[in-house]
Design a protein around this motif. Structure first.
Motif, PDB file in Angstrom:
ATOM      1  N   ARG A  77     -20.149  37.402 -41.368  1.00 17.24           N
ATOM      2  CA  ARG A  77     -19.559  36.342 -40.550  1.00 17.24           C
ATOM      3  C   ARG A  77     -20.291  36.246 -39.210  1.00 17.24           C
ATOM      4  O   ARG A  77     -20.817  37.237 -38.697  1.00 17.24           O
ATOM      5  N   LYS A  78     -20.272  35.065 -38.636  1.00 24.03           N
ATOM      6  CA  LYS A  78     -20.903  34.849 -37.338  1.00 24.03           C
ATOM      7  C   LYS A  78     -20.284  35.740 -36.274  1.00 24.03           C
ATOM      8  O   LYS A  78     -20.981  36.312 -35.422  1.00 24.03           O
ATOM      9  N   GLU A  79     -18.929  35.857 -36.304  1.00 21.81           N
ATOM     10  CA  GLU A  79     -18.218  36.659 -35.310  1.00 21.81           C
ATOM     11  C   GLU A  79     -18.644  38.129 -35.394  1.00 21.81           C
ATOM     12  O   GLU A  79     -18.855  38.798 -34.367  1.00 21.81           O
ATOM     13  N   ALA A  80     -18.814  38.639 -36.623  1.00 21.73           N
ATOM     14  CA  ALA A  80     -19.234  40.028 -36.815  1.00 21.73           C
ATOM     15  C   ALA A  80     -20.652  40.233 -36.276  1.00 21.73           C
ATOM     16  O   ALA A  80     -20.961  41.267 -35.648  1.00 21.73           O
ATOM     17  N   ALA A  81     -21.503  39.246 -36.497  1.00 20.11           N
ATOM     18  CA  ALA A  81     -22.881  39.341 -35.998  1.00 20.11           C
ATOM     19  C   ALA A  81     -22.900  39.402 -34.468  1.00 20.11           C
ATOM     20  O   ALA A  81     -23.700  40.131 -33.869  1.00 20.11           O
ATOM     21  N   GLU A  82     -22.005  38.672 -33.819  1.00 18.89           N
ATOM     22  CA  GLU A  82     -21.940  38.688 -32.357  1.00 18.89           C
ATOM     23  C   GLU A  82     -21.504  40.048 -31.848  1.00 18.89           C
ATOM     24  O   GLU A  82     -22.041  40.565 -30.863  1.00 18.89           O
ATOM     25  N   TYR A  83     -20.524  40.666 -32.521  1.00 16.00           N
ATOM     26  CA  TYR A  83     -20.084  42.007 -32.133  1.00 16.00           C
ATOM     27  C   TYR A  83     -21.246  43.005 -32.225  1.00 16.00           C
ATOM     28  O   TYR A  83     -21.465  43.839 -31.337  1.00 16.00           O
ATOM     29  N   MET A  84     -21.985  42.923 -33.333  1.00 15.82           N
ATOM     30  CA  MET A  84     -23.083  43.863 -33.556  1.00 15.82           C
ATOM     31  C   MET A  84     -24.211  43.643 -32.553  1.00 15.82           C
ATOM     32  O   MET A  84     -24.815  44.601 -32.055  1.00 15.82           O
ATOM     33  N   THR A  85     -24.503  42.404 -32.230  1.00 13.67           N
ATOM     34  CA  THR A  85     -25.563  42.103 -31.258  1.00 13.67           C
ATOM     35  C   THR A  85     -25.224  42.683 -29.891  1.00 13.67           C
ATOM     36  O   THR A  85     -26.063  43.315 -29.231  1.00 13.67           O
ATOM     37  N   LYS A  86     -23.958  42.500 -29.456  1.00 10.11           N
ATOM     38  CA  LYS A  86     -23.551  43.019 -28.162  1.00 10.11           C
ATOM     39  C   LYS A  86     -23.559  44.544 -28.147  1.00 10.11           C
ATOM     40  O   LYS A  86     -23.952  45.169 -27.161  1.00 10.11           O
ATOM     41  N   ALA A  87     -23.081  45.144 -29.245  1.00 12.65           N
ATOM     42  CA  ALA A  87     -23.089  46.601 -29.328  1.00 12.65           C
ATOM     43  C   ALA A  87     -24.514  47.140 -29.271  1.00 12.65           C
ATOM     44  O   ALA A  87     -24.797  48.162 -28.632  1.00 12.65           O
ATOM     45  N   ALA A  88     -25.457  46.432 -29.950  1.00 10.37           N
ATOM     46  CA  ALA A  88     -26.866  46.848 -29.946  1.00 10.37           C
ATOM     47  C   ALA A  88     -27.456  46.758 -28.549  1.00 10.37           C
ATOM     48  O   ALA A  88     -28.401  47.486 -28.201  1.00 10.37           O
TER      49      ALA A  88
END
Length: 287
Positions: free
Chosen positions: A1-12
């Motif tokens: 999901r797009k929302e999950a990708a945003e979480y992972m990008t910020k965490a990275a």
């Protein structure tokens, strides 16, 4: 999901993420997970570490609480609407009672006035008895009408209180004349006393004071079959410009059960339904 990708990008990027996520266990059973996602460096390489905790029970409680809050909001809004409607209905009822009382009181005063003139003419014994019955009945009905009118004014918030000069002792003397007659007709003793330190030149509403005392004392006389009714007036406290005067009405009548005292000043209420048939009254005087 797009929302999950945003979480992972910020965490990275080194910004720890904490969020809730719907998931499904191996058994196929759905659950809510609380995910804590953060970036770590292991052996020189950046990694994302996720900690997952089952928070299904907490989430269900939150959803239930949210639903209850929404229901409470709807119920509160409905209650407000009902209160507005009830106030409007109550105002309409009070206005109707006031108008009806005025319309009835005018012809009733005419009946009482003409009956008084009739009693001043030459009548035989039977005619005079009938005319006196008419007068008493008309006066009783007028009292009920006046009580309804006053009560409707109170409910509508239109009852005006006067502030005029009056003599308390003169008011009591006038009141005692009529009440003593009622007591004499009931074959009981009526006693009235006023303490010497009570100031008698006052500012207030003598009409309403007379009305209250008449209702309470008449009630005491009505329910006293033998013995006495006593009115005692004493001074509670006073200063240069005001005073508190206490009126005690004591009787040897039938009394009232303790469990019914709370209904004493309730409108249209009698302690016992049978008392209305035996003694009369609208249940409005004390109210």
């Amino acid at each position: 999901r797009k929302e999950a990708a945003e979480y992972m990008t910020k965490a990275a990027q080194g910004i720890p993420q904490c969020f809730e996520w719907p998931g499904r266990k191996k058994s196929g059973f759905p659950f809510w997970a609380e995910v804590n996602l953060r970036r770590v460096v292991l052996r020189g390489q950046a990694r994302l570490v996720a900690t997952v905790r089952d928070v299904t029970a907490r989430k269900e409680n939150e959803l239930e609480l949210k639903a209850l809050n929404e229901q409470l909001k709807r119920t509160t809004a409905e209650a407000r609407q009902m209160a507005v409607a009830a106030n409007a209905a109550n105002a309409a009822k009070s206005d109707f009672l006031a108008n009806m009382s005025h319309e009835i009181r005018t012809p009733m005063n005419g009946v009482i006035g003409m009956n008084t003139l009739l009693l001043d003419t030459e009548l035989d014994e039977v005619q005079r008895e009938y005319a006196e019955i008419i007068g008493r009945s008309a006066s009783s009905l007028l009292t009920v009408i006046n009580e309804i009118l006053d009560f409707s004014k109170i409910e509508a918030g239109h009852l005006a209180m006067e502030t005029i000069e009056f003599d308390l002792r003169a008011l009591l003397d006038e009141l005692n004349d009529s009440l003593a007659l009622n007591a004499h007709q009931s074959q009981i003793e009526y006693i009235s006393s006023i303490a010497p330190d009570v100031p008698t030149q006052l500012l207030g509403d003598p009409g309403r004071l007379r009305q209250v005392l008449t209702n309470v004392i008449s009630n005491a006389i009505k329910f006293t079959h033998e013995g006495e009714v006593a009115t005692r007036i004493t001074l509670e406290r006073s200063n240069n410009d005001s005073c508190v005067v206490r009126f005690d009405i004591v009787d040897t009548g039938i009394g009232i059960p303790k469990n019914m005292i709370s209904t004493l000043f309730a409108p249209f209420t009698q302690v016992d339904a049978s008392t209305t048939r035996k003694y009369g009254g609208s249940g409005l005087g004390l109210a």
